[in-house]
Design an enzyme around this catalytic site. Structure first.
Site, PDB file in Angstrom:
ATOM      1  N   VAL A  84      65.390  72.717 -13.954  1.00 43.94           N
ATOM      2  CA  VAL A  84      64.206  72.655 -13.893  1.00 43.94           C
ATOM      3  C   VAL A  84      63.377  73.585 -15.036  1.00 43.94           C
ATOM      4  CG1 VAL A  84      61.969  73.247 -12.790  1.00 43.94           C
ATOM      5  CG2 VAL A  84      64.052  72.514 -11.464  1.00 43.94           C
ATOM      6  N   GLU A 173      78.515  98.101  -3.184  1.00 45.84           N
ATOM      7  CA  GLU A 173      79.457  97.149  -2.741  1.00 45.84           C
ATOM      8  C   GLU A 173      80.947  97.028  -3.620  1.00 45.84           C
ATOM      9  OE1 GLU A 173      77.467  93.921  -0.968  1.00 45.84           O
ATOM     10  OE2 GLU A 173      77.418  95.071   0.992  1.00 45.84           O
TER      11      GLU A 173
HETATM   12  C1  LIG Z   1      75.558  89.969  -5.920  1.00 48.35           C
HETATM   13  C2  LIG Z   1      74.520  89.973  -5.021  1.00 48.35           C
HETATM   14  C3  LIG Z   1      74.482  90.342  -3.756  1.00 48.35           C
HETATM   15  C4  LIG Z   1      73.513  89.973  -2.819  1.00 48.35           C
HETATM   16  N1  LIG Z   1      73.734  90.790  -1.794  1.00 48.35           N
HETATM   17  C5  LIG Z   1      72.683  90.589  -0.810  1.00 48.35           C
HETATM   18  C6  LIG Z   1      72.869  91.112   0.440  1.00 48.35           C
HETATM   19  O1  LIG Z   1      73.866  91.822   0.893  1.00 48.35           O
HETATM   20  N2  LIG Z   1      71.923  90.878   1.411  1.00 48.35           N
HETATM   21  C7  LIG Z   1      70.765  90.249   1.393  1.00 48.35           C
HETATM   22  O2  LIG Z   1      69.786  90.061   2.080  1.00 48.35           O
HETATM   23  N3  LIG Z   1      70.352  89.872  -0.119  1.00 48.35           N
HETATM   24  C8  LIG Z   1      71.492  90.205  -0.989  1.00 48.35           C
HETATM   25  N4  LIG Z   1      71.180  89.459  -2.244  1.00 48.35           N
HETATM   26  C9  LIG Z   1      69.833  89.004  -2.560  1.00 48.35           C
HETATM   27  C10 LIG Z   1      70.003  87.384  -2.138  1.00 48.35           C
HETATM   28  O3  LIG Z   1      71.045  86.722  -2.491  1.00 48.35           O
HETATM   29  C11 LIG Z   1      68.446  86.772  -2.748  1.00 48.35           C
HETATM   30  O4  LIG Z   1      67.490  87.563  -2.389  1.00 48.35           O
HETATM   31  C12 LIG Z   1      68.484  85.504  -2.289  1.00 48.35           C
HETATM   32  O5  LIG Z   1      69.497  84.608  -2.473  1.00 48.35           O
HETATM   33  C13 LIG Z   1      67.219  84.919  -2.580  1.00 48.35           C
HETATM   34  O6  LIG Z   1      67.214  83.587  -2.126  1.00 48.35           O
HETATM   35  P1  LIG Z   1      66.266  82.628  -3.007  1.00 48.35           P
HETATM   36  O7  LIG Z   1      66.548  81.355  -2.235  1.00 48.35           O
HETATM   37  O8  LIG Z   1      65.040  83.095  -3.273  1.00 48.35           O
HETATM   38  O9  LIG Z   1      67.320  82.447  -4.420  1.00 48.35           O
HETATM   39  P2  LIG Z   1      68.374  82.046  -4.831  1.00 48.35           P
HETATM   40  O10 LIG Z   1      69.565  82.059  -3.281  1.00 48.35           O
HETATM   41  O11 LIG Z   1      68.972  82.886  -5.565  1.00 48.35           O
HETATM   42  O12 LIG Z   1      68.644  80.610  -5.065  1.00 48.35           O
HETATM   43  C14 LIG Z   1      68.167  79.983  -6.244  1.00 48.35           C
HETATM   44  C15 LIG Z   1      68.407  78.831  -6.562  1.00 48.35           C
HETATM   45  O13 LIG Z   1      67.589  78.100  -7.664  1.00 48.35           O
HETATM   46  C16 LIG Z   1      68.604  77.807  -8.620  1.00 48.35           C
HETATM   47  N5  LIG Z   1      67.963  77.637  -9.850  1.00 48.35           N
HETATM   48  C17 LIG Z   1      67.363  78.634 -10.642  1.00 48.35           C
HETATM   49  N6  LIG Z   1      66.629  78.300 -11.469  1.00 48.35           N
HETATM   50  C18 LIG Z   1      66.688  77.042 -11.629  1.00 48.35           C
HETATM   51  C19 LIG Z   1      66.341  76.007 -12.476  1.00 48.35           C
HETATM   52  N7  LIG Z   1      65.690  76.316 -13.788  1.00 48.35           N
HETATM   53  N8  LIG Z   1      66.795  74.726 -12.353  1.00 48.35           N
HETATM   54  C20 LIG Z   1      67.505  74.446 -11.285  1.00 48.35           C
HETATM   55  N9  LIG Z   1      67.980  75.390 -10.322  1.00 48.35           N
HETATM   56  C21 LIG Z   1      67.478  76.569 -10.536  1.00 48.35           C
HETATM   57  C22 LIG Z   1      69.822  78.128  -8.602  1.00 48.35           C
HETATM   58  O14 LIG Z   1      70.967  77.751  -8.900  1.00 48.35           O
HETATM   59  C23 LIG Z   1      70.019  78.772  -7.041  1.00 48.35           C
HETATM   60  O15 LIG Z   1      70.759  77.906  -6.202  1.00 48.35           O
HETATM   61  C24 LIG Z   1      72.238  89.819  -3.246  1.00 48.35           C
HETATM   62  C25 LIG Z   1      72.206  89.012  -4.614  1.00 48.35           C
HETATM   63  C26 LIG Z   1      73.371  89.270  -5.545  1.00 48.35           C
HETATM   64  C27 LIG Z   1      73.164  88.467  -6.688  1.00 48.35           C
END
Ligand SMILES: Cc1cc2nc3c(=O)[nH]c(=O)nc-3n(C[C@H](O)[C@H](O)[C@H](O)COP(=O)(O)OP(=O)(O)OC[C@H]3O[C@@H](n4cnc5c(N)ncnc54)[C@H](O)[C@@H]3O)c2cc1C
Length: 428
Positions: A84, A173
């Site tokens: 996007v 972690e």
């Molecule tokens: C290493 C790590 C460990 C974590 N550990 C924990 C934990 O233990 N417990 C916890 O609660 N949370 C944890 N988190 C945080 C948690 O993963 C996030 O808060 C959660 O994933 C947020 O969900 P979301 O749907 O907002 O975004 P995401 O799950 O990050 O999903 C976003 C999606 O959008 C897609 N995307 C982004 N930009 C674009 C674009 N321009 N075009 C098309 N697609 C796009 C990405 O590919 C991804 O699939 C961790 C995060 C990381 C990085």
């Protein structure tokens, strides 16, 4: 719903197939709309276990699940692989990198966050982030290559130093897993290397680890890491990262250069670039401003959820933390709001249910604050009970039965045999 909705049903576009986007898509399956979910990856990544991939405890496929498999038997759900570029809210259109324009009646922005280097010179070039599957594989490859180089160099020290920047859950972690890896792997696979010659250092700018957890749990985590051989430096800021290490300083002390074979950046996140490129109102931290029902002010058909959004916390104050639960619950709420809008109902404010937080340090050691259903009071746990709670929850939330079985077997074997899991050197 079993069959496809009529051809002229409203179109919902979901940007991002992460925790929030998938939760919204699943909830919309029972609403008479056509839904298209867009992601730059054709798989969903379970980010909380990326550090396990980075340290060789799990394989990449254990924490990734094809988005199309989630859509099977859901007739009104399509997946579109693409990046996007921006949203044009006036035109009700989304533009992808390949020039495609997707029109919508309702939009859910769930593109998550990206790594934040906070302007530290050299960090983007020389530190290794751990945010995507590719990042995790790159960390794994660099670590094992270093072990191999060290063997080739006759066990010379220095190269095995790993510095982790950021003492939040990801940094803690990662540090715990690296300490475990050093004990297990060096002992079993690299007996010619002295486990004491390398070091694992965790650097945190604040005065304590695990901000957000209550003090005694954070102190326990620090003690456990230290017991496992991790050096923890608090109140220490990273000034620069370079090819051979990083420069830090704490308080009044002059800057010190620390040689490191690998610097892992776990210091924080910023909202995805889609937020900035779409001319939407953003907070000072770059997250999309949303109203009480998670719709964007003045745009009742556009919702922003999860890490990309400044989701209001119960009772006001700072927005909710960038964690999985706010994204999942936000996804469910946005889907409910779309369903309500279609039936002419009034918007309902989002009400977050805090289920707690947890972080693991290593085998039979974790910290957790778990919300008790009746009172919503947080129950602090540490040690083995917290570790079992962490284990169960992470396996439960993994997408797909095959992934769950693979992770369970992998961990069970490691737990029984006390050996490290797969550790093939892969990743570009
Ligand atoms: C290493 C790590 C460990 C974590 N550990 C924990 C934990 O233990 N417990 C916890 O609660 N949370 C944890 N988190 C945080 C948690 O993963 C996030 O808060 C959660 O994933 C947020 O969900 P979301 O749907 O907002 O975004 P995401 O799950 O990050 O999903 C976003 C999606 O959008 C897609 N995307 C982004 N930009 C674009 C674009 N321009 N075009 C098309 N697609 C796009 C990405 O590919 C991804 O699939 C961790 C995060 C990381 C990085």
């Amino acid at each position: 719903m079993s069959g496809a909705p009529p051809e002229n049903s409203p179109r919902v576009v979901i940007l991002g197939a992460g925790f929030g986007g998938i939760a919204a898509a699943r909830a919309l399956a029972s609403v008479p709309v056509h839904t298209t979910i867009v992601d730059r990856n054709y798989y969903n990544t379970f980010q909380p276990l990326l550090y396990q991939v980075a340290t060789g405890g799990l394989n990449a496929g254990d924490v990734a699940y094809p988005v199309r498999n989630l859509l099977r038997r859901r007739h009104a759900l399509d997946f579109r692989w693409g990046t996007v570029e921006r949203v044009d809210a006036d035109k009700r259109a989304v533009f992808l990198g390949d020039g495609t324009e997707l029109r919508y009646d309702f939009l859910i922005i769930a593109t998550g966050a990206t790594i934040n280097y906070f302007g530290v010179p050299g960090a983007a070039e020389h530190a290794q982030a751990i945010y995507t599957l590719d990042d995790a594989l790159a960390v794994r490859r660099r670590m094992f290559e270093q072990f191999e180089h060290a063997v080739s160099a006759g066990g010379e020290g220095g190269v095995l130093n790993v510095v982790i920047v950021g003492g939040g859950p990801t940094g803690v972690e990662m540090a715990g897993a690296l300490a475990e890896l050093r004990t297990l792997i060096l002992d079993s696979s690299y007996p010619s290397l002295d486990p004491q010659m390398g070091s694992v250092l965790l650097v945190e700018q604040k005065e304590a680890l695990l901000g957000g957890f209550e003090g005694p749990l954070a102190a326990y985590a620090q003690r456990e890491l230290t017991r496992r051989g991790v050096e923890v430096r608090l109140s220490t800021a990273v000034r620069e990262v370079s090819a051979g290490g990083l420069t830090i300083n704490s308080g009044e002390e002059a800057s010190t250069f620390l040689p490191a074979g690998l610097v892992v950046w776990a210091a924080g996140v910023a909202a995805s670039s889609v937020a900035a490129s779409s001319e939407l109102a953003l907070t000072a931290h770059g997250r999309i401003e949303v109203g009480p029902n998670l719709a964007i002010p003045g745009r009742p058909e556009v919702f922003a959820i999860g890490d990309v959004a400044a989701t209001p916390a119960p009772g006001g104050g700072h927005p909710l933390a960038q964690l999985a639960q706010p994204a999942i619950q936000g996804g469910h709420h946005a889907a409910r709001e779309i369903s309500a809008a279609l039936s002419g109902a009034q918007p309902t404010p989002f009400s977050y249910k805090d289920k707690g937080i947890m972080a693991t340090i290593g085998r039979r050691s974790a910290v957790a604050e778990i919300a008790l259903p009746a009172t919503r009071r947080l129950l602090p746990l540490r040690g083995t009970p917290a570790w079992f709670a962490w284990l169960g929850l992470h396996i439960y939330f993994l997408l797909g039965g095959r992934n769950r079985a693979a992770v369970l077997l992998n961990w069970a074997w490691r737990y029984v045999s006390w050996r490290r899991g797969p550790r093939v050197i892969v990743g570009g």
